[in-house]
Each structure stands twice: as structure tokens, then as C-alpha cells.
Scaffold this motif. Structure first.
Motif, PDB file in Angstrom:
ATOM      1  N   VAL A  31       1.000  -1.274   0.102  1.00  0.00           N
ATOM      2  CA  VAL A  31       0.077  -0.052   0.018  1.00  0.00           C
ATOM      3  C   VAL A  31       0.769   1.150  -0.003  1.00  0.00           C
ATOM      4  O   VAL A  31       1.842   1.293   0.631  1.00  0.00           O
ATOM      5  CB  VAL A  31      -0.903  -0.087   1.225  1.00  0.00           C
ATOM      6  CG1 VAL A  31      -1.785   1.335   1.301  1.00  0.00           C
ATOM      7  CG2 VAL A  31      -2.086  -1.321   1.041  1.00  0.00           C
ATOM      8  N   ASN A  32       0.531   2.141  -0.741  1.00  0.00           N
ATOM      9  CA  ASN A  32       1.389   3.371  -1.078  1.00  0.00           C
ATOM     10  C   ASN A  32       0.647   4.609  -1.219  1.00  0.00           C
ATOM     11  O   ASN A  32       0.012   4.848  -2.211  1.00  0.00           O
ATOM     12  CB  ASN A  32       2.520   2.997  -2.259  1.00  0.00           C
ATOM     13  CG  ASN A  32       3.270   4.409  -2.482  1.00  0.00           C
ATOM     14  OD1 ASN A  32       3.420   5.401  -1.582  1.00  0.00           O
ATOM     15  ND2 ASN A  32       3.893   4.690  -3.591  1.00  0.00           N
ATOM     16  N   THR A  33       0.609   5.176   0.029  1.00  0.00           N
ATOM     17  CA  THR A  33      -0.061   6.496  -0.135  1.00  0.00           C
ATOM     18  C   THR A  33       0.811   7.811  -0.017  1.00  0.00           C
ATOM     19  O   THR A  33       0.535   8.907   0.430  1.00  0.00           O
ATOM     20  CB  THR A  33      -1.246   6.583   1.145  1.00  0.00           C
ATOM     21  OG1 THR A  33      -0.723   6.278   2.223  1.00  0.00           O
ATOM     22  CG2 THR A  33      -2.410   5.566   0.690  1.00  0.00           C
ATOM     23  N   ALA A  34       2.080   7.414  -0.060  1.00  0.00           N
ATOM     24  CA  ALA A  34       3.070   8.444   0.116  1.00  0.00           C
ATOM     25  C   ALA A  34       3.343   9.259  -1.139  1.00  0.00           C
ATOM     26  O   ALA A  34       2.883  10.371  -1.307  1.00  0.00           O
ATOM     27  CB  ALA A  34       4.127   8.068   0.682  1.00  0.00           C
ATOM     28  N   ARG A  35       3.918   8.757  -2.079  1.00  0.00           N
ATOM     29  CA  ARG A  35       4.171   9.350  -3.374  1.00  0.00           C
ATOM     30  C   ARG A  35       4.286   8.255  -4.395  1.00  0.00           C
ATOM     31  O   ARG A  35       5.309   7.233  -4.227  1.00  0.00           O
ATOM     32  CB  ARG A  35       5.226  10.263  -3.291  1.00  0.00           C
ATOM     33  CG  ARG A  35       5.087  11.643  -2.816  1.00  0.00           C
ATOM     34  CD  ARG A  35       4.249  12.419  -3.439  1.00  0.00           C
ATOM     35  NE  ARG A  35       3.919  13.572  -2.617  1.00  0.00           N
ATOM     36  CZ  ARG A  35       2.815  13.964  -1.923  1.00  0.00           C
ATOM     37  NH1 ARG A  35       1.991  12.882  -1.567  1.00  0.00           N
ATOM     38  NH2 ARG A  35       2.609  15.197  -1.316  1.00  0.00           N
ATOM     39  N   GLY A  36       3.669   8.219  -5.524  1.00  0.00           N
ATOM     40  CA  GLY A  36       3.867   7.416  -6.591  1.00  0.00           C
ATOM     41  C   GLY A  36       5.311   7.135  -7.136  1.00  0.00           C
ATOM     42  O   GLY A  36       5.566   5.655  -7.246  1.00  0.00           O
ATOM     43  N   ALA A  37       5.980   7.950  -6.896  1.00  0.00           N
ATOM     44  CA  ALA A  37       7.436   7.796  -7.815  1.00  0.00           C
ATOM     45  C   ALA A  37       8.142   6.962  -6.637  1.00  0.00           C
ATOM     46  O   ALA A  37       9.483   6.829  -7.136  1.00  0.00           O
ATOM     47  CB  ALA A  37       8.005   9.410  -8.094  1.00  0.00           C
ATOM     48  N   ILE A  38       7.864   6.804  -5.680  1.00  0.00           N
ATOM     49  CA  ILE A  38       8.615   6.006  -4.459  1.00  0.00           C
ATOM     50  C   ILE A  38       8.626   4.221  -5.203  1.00  0.00           C
ATOM     51  O   ILE A  38       9.619   3.890  -4.969  1.00  0.00           O
ATOM     52  CB  ILE A  38       8.211   6.072  -3.239  1.00  0.00           C
ATOM     53  CG1 ILE A  38       8.202   7.315  -2.622  1.00  0.00           C
ATOM     54  CG2 ILE A  38       8.667   5.090  -2.439  1.00  0.00           C
ATOM     55  CD1 ILE A  38       7.630   7.655  -1.303  1.00  0.00           C
ATOM     56  N   CYS A  39       7.582   4.083  -5.846  1.00  0.00           N
ATOM     57  CA  CYS A  39       7.401   2.678  -6.263  1.00  0.00           C
ATOM     58  C   CYS A  39       7.791   2.895  -8.088  1.00  0.00           C
ATOM     59  O   CYS A  39       6.883   3.576  -8.553  1.00  0.00           O
ATOM     60  CB  CYS A  39       5.990   2.073  -6.069  1.00  0.00           C
ATOM     61  SG  CYS A  39       5.915   1.870  -4.293  1.00  0.00           S
ATOM     62  N   ASP A  40       8.263   2.034  -8.453  1.00  0.00           N
ATOM     63  CA  ASP A  40       8.586   1.739 -10.038  1.00  0.00           C
ATOM     64  C   ASP A  40       7.314   1.519 -10.502  1.00  0.00           C
ATOM     65  O   ASP A  40       6.996   0.256 -10.290  1.00  0.00           O
ATOM     66  CB  ASP A  40       9.647   0.975  -9.978  1.00  0.00           C
ATOM     67  CG  ASP A  40      10.166   0.999 -11.558  1.00  0.00           C
ATOM     68  OD1 ASP A  40       9.282   0.389 -12.530  1.00  0.00           O
ATOM     69  OD2 ASP A  40      11.306   1.096 -12.015  1.00  0.00           O
ATOM     70  N   LYS A  41       6.873   2.094 -11.374  1.00  0.00           N
ATOM     71  CA  LYS A  41       5.425   1.930 -12.122  1.00  0.00           C
ATOM     72  C   LYS A  41       5.431   0.477 -12.721  1.00  0.00           C
ATOM     73  O   LYS A  41       4.764  -0.313 -12.477  1.00  0.00           O
ATOM     74  CB  LYS A  41       5.116   3.027 -13.000  1.00  0.00           C
ATOM     75  CG  LYS A  41       4.040   2.555 -13.887  1.00  0.00           C
ATOM     76  CD  LYS A  41       3.813   3.825 -14.803  1.00  0.00           C
ATOM     77  CE  LYS A  41       4.740   3.950 -15.809  1.00  0.00           C
ATOM     78  NZ  LYS A  41       4.354   3.508 -17.225  1.00  0.00           N
ATOM     79  N   ASP A  42       6.394   0.371 -13.375  1.00  0.00           N
ATOM     80  CA  ASP A  42       6.265  -0.967 -14.431  1.00  0.00           C
ATOM     81  C   ASP A  42       6.530  -2.358 -13.442  1.00  0.00           C
ATOM     82  O   ASP A  42       6.000  -3.268 -13.619  1.00  0.00           O
ATOM     83  CB  ASP A  42       7.303  -0.877 -15.524  1.00  0.00           C
ATOM     84  CG  ASP A  42       6.759   0.061 -16.434  1.00  0.00           C
ATOM     85  OD1 ASP A  42       5.562   0.319 -16.555  1.00  0.00           O
ATOM     86  OD2 ASP A  42       7.408   0.968 -17.136  1.00  0.00           O
ATOM     87  N   ALA A  43       7.738  -1.907 -12.630  1.00  0.00           N
ATOM     88  CA  ALA A  43       7.888  -2.916 -11.550  1.00  0.00           C
ATOM     89  C   ALA A  43       6.738  -3.526 -10.799  1.00  0.00           C
ATOM     90  O   ALA A  43       6.417  -4.574 -10.728  1.00  0.00           O
ATOM     91  CB  ALA A  43       9.131  -2.821 -10.921  1.00  0.00           C
ATOM     92  N   VAL A  44       6.054  -2.555 -10.169  1.00  0.00           N
ATOM     93  CA  VAL A  44       5.040  -2.939  -9.487  1.00  0.00           C
ATOM     94  C   VAL A  44       3.934  -3.582 -10.355  1.00  0.00           C
ATOM     95  O   VAL A  44       3.376  -4.804  -9.960  1.00  0.00           O
ATOM     96  CB  VAL A  44       4.349  -1.675  -8.764  1.00  0.00           C
ATOM     97  CG1 VAL A  44       2.824  -2.057  -8.506  1.00  0.00           C
ATOM     98  CG2 VAL A  44       5.425  -1.107  -7.659  1.00  0.00           C
TER      99      VAL A  44
END
Ligand SMILES: NC(=O)c1ccc[n+]([C@@H]2O[C@H](COP(=O)([O-])OP(=O)(O)OC[C@H]3O[C@@H](n4cnc5c(N)ncnc54)[C@H](O)[C@@H]3O)[C@@H](O)[C@H]2O)c1
Length: 615
Positions: free
Chosen positions: A509-522
Motif C-alpha cells: 500500500v502506497n499513499t506516500a508518493r507514486g514515484a517511490i514505487c517503480d510503476k512498471d516493476a509494481v
């Protein structure tokens, strides 16, 4: 030789005086000499200017404001030196707070300038009423009394006084904040404006104000040799040689219009129907009246992308930028370089990663956010998202909407939160609140990963264990929630490599910032089943493009997607809090009061928080 002096004395309010008396501290003061042979008209002009501008009577003082003005005729023979008006340090204590003190100096320099530009007594320059020809025509030398002032200032300071009005005014625009005297100036300006817009209301300075407003640049005379250029060049201020120049005009200019630019999201019909949607372009954070009542310009727009956008156009001369993380105006290094007037960026919410913070530091731009304003809102959303992923809620609801009923289809991917290991990356205000809210669910263990350890009492209260290695941390969690700011150390933190260390079938769950998680990897991890699900409200670009993979990604069982638009921190309750917070930050800025320390991300020339990377 006898001298008439104008004394500007920082008298202080009762609180300051009592405090200073108890500390045995005496106030600094400033004298400006009017040489004895100055025509009465000169002294008259100065006294008149000061009394009308400050509304203090000669030989009077006031405790209503930290500035009082004394006029008296000194009998002492010169040199009666100019006393240092301030002690070399640009700050003093007002009400026990460290605040700018320069304003008194500014006032003194105005008075000095009034004197000097009114002319040398030797050259017999003129009174206010007879002197316009004199002021406009003919070549003027630097008045001897200016030289005398410079010389006596040198005696006291070892340095010449600043007659560079531009410099002083620019600075005083900054120092205005926090200085009680500045309130007074704003009051003067506001009164003048009010009177201007209400013709006929009492005897007033309406005429002066109107004249200064209308003064076209062409009426400003050319610079006079021997005097500093920038003052004359400043388009904001009429030349002292202009017939319209007066101290009161200058003071009004001091608190002149600044541009406040707000980048908010379009609220459309919803915002028209629901005035509590304060974070929208339509409802303008509810501060238009406040900003405009202080005589400032308030521009609100959602148009933020590209060089032709309203954001890029207005940022060039804005002094205050308000942006919201829900529709972020990305203040890049390039834009900061163009924003020559920009002094303060206010985030209407929490998370200031849309500002290039390093460049803000080097350009001495303050960055503030309304810390804590929506942390509960987000923490609740996190707990909700964890539950909806773990319990496979979204596919179950979609099934109902479709008119189907197949319990096994959804129950096969549904679990209890009880007995799971949940961990937060970042245990600040939000992360900690998530841990607090998870406590009653009887999770097997609560973990956190943060370079700043929680105080022992705090971690004991939520029974959370700190894991110092990130890979080790994620490998122990059934659920990982991201609650740290986006900065260089967290951009792309959850990437293909780290995802390999997650437990197979974990939820993220990520409500911090989108760019903390790699879009394609997720997206890849969800579709392969490495992650059983991903939920959150933050995207690497906002608004997210229609074809963003996170909108539609699914796990192999057709669920596992809990994505929503960025709204967890913008509930109506949160909007009321952050709109109020923005207003009070602005208020502090205008009044030069110190800001609440917890709101300051970048202070004057440096980071004020450790949350944006380990420094
Ligand atoms: N979705 C929303 O609506 C919404 C609303 C508010 C805040 N947020 C986001 O949540 C973030 C956190 O908010 P907060 O109020 O809890 O901030 P906070 O400053 O109170 O806490 C942040 C914590 O993250 C830690 N941290 C920083 N870098 C880290 C790293 N590399 N690894 C581990 N921990 C790290 C800090 O030490 C700090 O304890 C904000 O910066 C913002 O990006 C989102």
C-alpha cells in the motif's frame, strides 16, 4: 552650530520594554540631523511627513507599536553623531521572539533621504510647496547634509549608511514579516487604500495615494550623479525628485502589492455545490478576501503544465506560491531561477516534493507545508486499503454490481488481517498513526523501517519493532505500507530488485508518493502474483494518464487493485485544516511572525527537517 534633529527611536511595546528593562538592555535609536541652517521648510517637511505617515506627534511616543518617532531641536553643537539605529545584527527580540529589526533603519533612511533630497540648505532648496521646479530643473549636487550624514555614520559604524533605497526596500519587504512595526505599516497602507476606495471618507492621504498609483514611469527624473542608481531605477518607487515623492508614499509602497499564486485542482460542479471543497480553483482555499484585504493580488489556476501555462507565466513575478500535492505545480530548478520575486512556497497539505528543494535552499526560498493537516485522513485510508486488499474487497463488490454471486471466486483470495506481519516504511506522523490504528487488529507483529528510530516509549506504545535493513524488513512483512516523503533517497525505492525480497503474495500500500514505487516493476509484480495486490492514491504523474498501467493491473486471480485518485489526504475535514493552515502561514509571513517550526521544510537558506533525506 545648532542642529535640529529628528530622532527615530524604537520605543517598543510594553511587553518588550518590560522584558528589556529586566535584562538591562537599552534600545537602539537613530538620529538624523537637520543642519541648523536648513530652512524651516525642510524641517517642516520632515516633521510633516513623519507625522502624517506615522501619525505620531512631535515629542510623542506610542506604545501601540514598536516604533515611535520623536522630534526635537538639539542644542548640542555638532557633530551629534548618528546613533547606530540597529546594532549591526539584523534581528532583535520582540515579545521574546527573534525578529527582524531592520525596519527602523529603513525608516531612518527614508527620513535621511527626505532630508537630503529636499536639498542642501546651502543651495537653498525649497520647501515642499515651492520646490517642484527646483527638484526637477537644473543639476543638483549631492547635498552637503548627505555628506555630513555619511561622515557621521562612518564615525559610528565604520561604514556608510545605506542610501541605496532599492536595496533597503527590497530587504525590508522581507523583513516586514515578523516585525511588529511592519503591521503598522500595513495598517497605514490599508487605511490609505480604504480611504482611496471610499472617496470623501474623512480627511485622508487619498490624494497622495492616488498620485503615487498614477505616476507614470516617464515622470521619473533621470538619476542624479553621485547618488545610487538602483533606488531611481526601481520601478516600484517614485523618485524622490518627483513632486509626488513623500515618505508616506514610500511607506505605502513598502507594503505594496505582492502576487500570491495558487495552483489548485478544478472542482467543477462538485465545488460549486460543496463550498467545503476548499482546495479547488473555485473555492480558492477560502482566502481570497484575506489576501485581497491586505492589498495583494491573488491568482488561482489549475493550468500548470508547459511554458504557456498560467503557472509558468505568473511564477515569474509571484512572491508567494501555494500548491497542493493533489494537483502539484512542479516547481523545477529552471522555474525557480525565473521566479525572481519568489520568497515562499506553501504546500496546501503535506509533502513538498513537487518543489526542487535543493534549489529552493540555494535561492533562499522558504518552503512550508501544513504539517499534520491530513495525517489522520491518510492513516485511515492506509488501514482501509490494507483491509480491502487482504479481504479481497474490490472484486467482491464488482461481482455484486455485475449481478453475480459466487462466494468461492472471491473467498479464495480473502484473508484476515489478524496474525499477519505489517510493516511501514517511514514511521513519521502518518506511519506512526497507521501503527496505532493497526494495534487492535492483533497482527502477528508490527514493524517499521526508518532511519530515524522512534523514541522507546513511542515504539513500546504501538509494540513496533524496528528493522534496519530494508531487504530484511520487506522479507518479513505480509503487508508493506509506504509512508515516507519522496526525495532522492526514496525515488524508485520499491523497484524490481527490492520486490524480489518481498514475501510471495505480499500486499503493498502506497499513499506516500507514486514515484517511490517503480510503476512498471509494481505492475509486473502484481500480474505475476509476486504481489497479491497494490493499493494507493498517489501516482508518478498527476493527474495520471488514462492509460496508466496502475489503473487496470490485476493479479492472476483478477483482483489486487486498490488504486484511487489522489484524495486520501483531501477529505473535507482535511481541507478545512490545510486551508486554515495556509492562511495562518500567510498571516505569519505578512506580519513577519515566526512560522510554526513543524511546518518549515526549508527555512532561510537551509533544510529545517530531516524527513527529506538523511543529512
Ligand atoms: N496521499 C496523501 O494524500 C498524502 C497526504 C499527506 C502526506 N502524504 C505523503 O506522506 C509522506 C509522509 O508524511 P508524514 O506527515 O508522515 O511525514 P513525516 O515527516 O512526519 O514522516 C516521514 C518519515 O519518513 C521517514 N523517512 C524519510 N526518508 C526515509 C527513508 N529513505 N526510509 C525510511 N524512512 C524515511 C522520516 O524519517 C520520517 O520519520 C509525505 O511526505 C507525503 O509524501 C500523502
Amino acid at each position: 552650530m545648532q542642529s535640529a534633529s529628528v530622532r527615530l527611536e524604537s520605543e517598543g511595546c510594553g511587553v518588550c520594554r518590560r522584558r528589556e528593562a529586566s535584562e538591562g538592555h537599552t534600545r537602539n535609536r537613530g538620529d538624523v540631523l537637520v543642519p541648523d541652517e536648513a530652512p524651516d521648510s525642510v524641517l517642516h517637511r520632515v516633521v510633516e511627513s513623519c507625522t502624517s505617515s506615522f501619525r505620531f506627534q512631535p515629542s510623542s511616543s506610542s506604545t501601540g507599536c514598536c516604533i515611535s518617532v520623536h522630534f526635537y531641536k538639539a542644542v548640542a553643537a555638532p557633530p551629534v553623531p548618528l546613533q547606530p539605529l540597529y546594532d549591526g545584527s539584523p534581528r532583535c527580540h520582540v515579545h521574546g521572539r527573534d525578529v527582524p529589526y531592520k525596519l527602523t533603519k529603513t525608516i531612518t533612511s527614508y527620513v535621511s533621504r527626505e532630508l537630503s533630497f529636499l536639498g542642501s540648505p546651502r543651495s537653498g532648496t525649497a520647501s515642499r510647496h515651492s520646490g517642484s521646479a527646483d527638484r526637477h530643473g537644473g543639476e543638483r549636487q549631492q547635498a552637503p547634509n548627505v555628506k555630513a550624514l555619511v561622515a557621521s555614520w562612518r564615525l559610528c559604524h565604520g561604514a556608510p549608511p545605506s542610501f541605496d533605497g532599492y536595496h533597503t526596500i527590497q530587504q525590508s519587504m522581507q523583513w516586514r514579516q515578523g516585525c511588529r512595526a511592519a503591521n503598522f505599516l500595513e495598517h497605514v497602507a490599508r487605511r490609505a487604500r480604504e480611504r482611496h476606495v471610499r472617496p470623501g471618507a474623512r480627511r485622508c492621504r487619498k490624494r497622495e495615494w492616488a498620485l503615487s498609483e498614477r505616476l507614470p514611469p516617464s515622470t521619473r527624473p533621470e538619476p542624479v550623479s553621485g547618488l545610487p542608481q538602483p533606488f531611481y531605477k526601481s520601478s516600484r518607487f517614485p523618485s524622490p525628485l518627483s513632486p509626488h515623492f513623500s515618505l508616506s508614499n514610500q511607506l505605502i509602497s513598502l507594503s505594496a502589492t505582492m502576487k500570491v499564486l495558487a495552483i489548485l485542482y478544478d472542482g467543477g460542479k462538485a465545488a460549486e455545490e460543496e463550498p467545503r471543497l476548499l482546495g479547488t480553483v473555485e473555492n480558492e482555499l477560502g482566502i481570497r478576501e484575506f489576501v485581497e484585504s491586505h492589498g495583494h493580488e491573488y491568482i488561482v489556476t489549475s493550468d500548470k503544465e508547459g511554458p504557456d501555462s498560467a503557472f509558468h507565466k505568473h511564477i515569474v513575478d509571484a512572491e508567494v506560491l501555494i500548491t497542493t500535492p493533489f494537483h502539484p505545480g512542479y516547481l523545477t530548478a529552471d522555474l525557480i531561477k525565473q521566479a525572481k520575486n519568489l520568497k515562499i512556497c506553501i504546500t496546501a497539505g503535506v509533502g513538498s516534493d513537487h518543489v526542487d528543494l535543493d534549489t529552493a535552499v540555494t535561492h533562499k526560498i522558504q518552503v512550508l507545508e501544513v504539517s499534520g493537516s491530513n495525517v489522520v485522513s491518510v492513516a485511515e485510508h492506509v488501514v482501509m486499503s490494507i483491509l480491502l486488499l487482504v479481504r479481497n474487497f474490490v472484486p467482491a463488490h464488482e461481482m455484486i454490481e455485475r449481478g453475480d454471486w459466487q462466494v468461492s471466486q472471491v473467498a479464495r483470495a480473502a484473508f484476515d488481517l489478524e496474525g499477519k506481519v505489517v510493516g511501514t516504511i517511514g514511521a513519521g506522523r502518518i506511519g506512526y498513526r497507521v501503527l496505532q490504528r493497526l494495534l487492535p487488529f492483533d497482527c502477528k507483529e508490527l514493524l517499521y523501517y526508518d532511519y530515524a528510530a522512534l523514541p522507546a516509549e513511542a515504539s513500546k506504545a504501538v509494540r513496533a519493532r524496528r528493522v534496519e535493513d530494508l531487504k530484511e524488513f520487506v522479507s518479513q512483512c505480509d503487508v508493506v505500507t509506504v509512508n515516507c516523503p519522496l526525495h532522492d533517497g526514496t525515488r524508485g525505492l520499491v523497484n524490481t530488485e527490492l520486490l524480489k525480497h518481498f514475501k510471495k503474495g505480499a500486499w503493498l500500500v502506497n499513499t506516500a508518493r507514486g514515484a517511490i514505487c517503480d510503476k512498471d516493476a509494481v505492475a509486473a509484480a502484481v500480474s505475476s502474483g509476486q504481489l497479491a495486490g497494490y493499493a494507493g492514491d498517489v501516482w508518478n504523474v498527476q493527474p495520471a494518464p488514462r492509460d496508466h498501467v496502475w489503473r487496470t493491473m490485476k493479479n492472476p486471480l483478477g483482483g489486487g487493485n486498490g488504486m484511487v485518485p489522489h484524495y486520501s489526504g483531501t477529505t473535507l475535514d482535511a481541507q478545512a485544516r490545510y486551508a486554515n493552515g495556509v492562511k495562518s502561514i500567510l498571516e505569519n509571513y505578512l506580519k513577519a511572525h515566526p512560522q510554526e517550526p513543524q511546518n518549515v521544510i526549508v527555512g532561510h537558506g537551509g533544510y529545517a527537517t530531516k524527513a527529506y533525506g538523511q543529512r
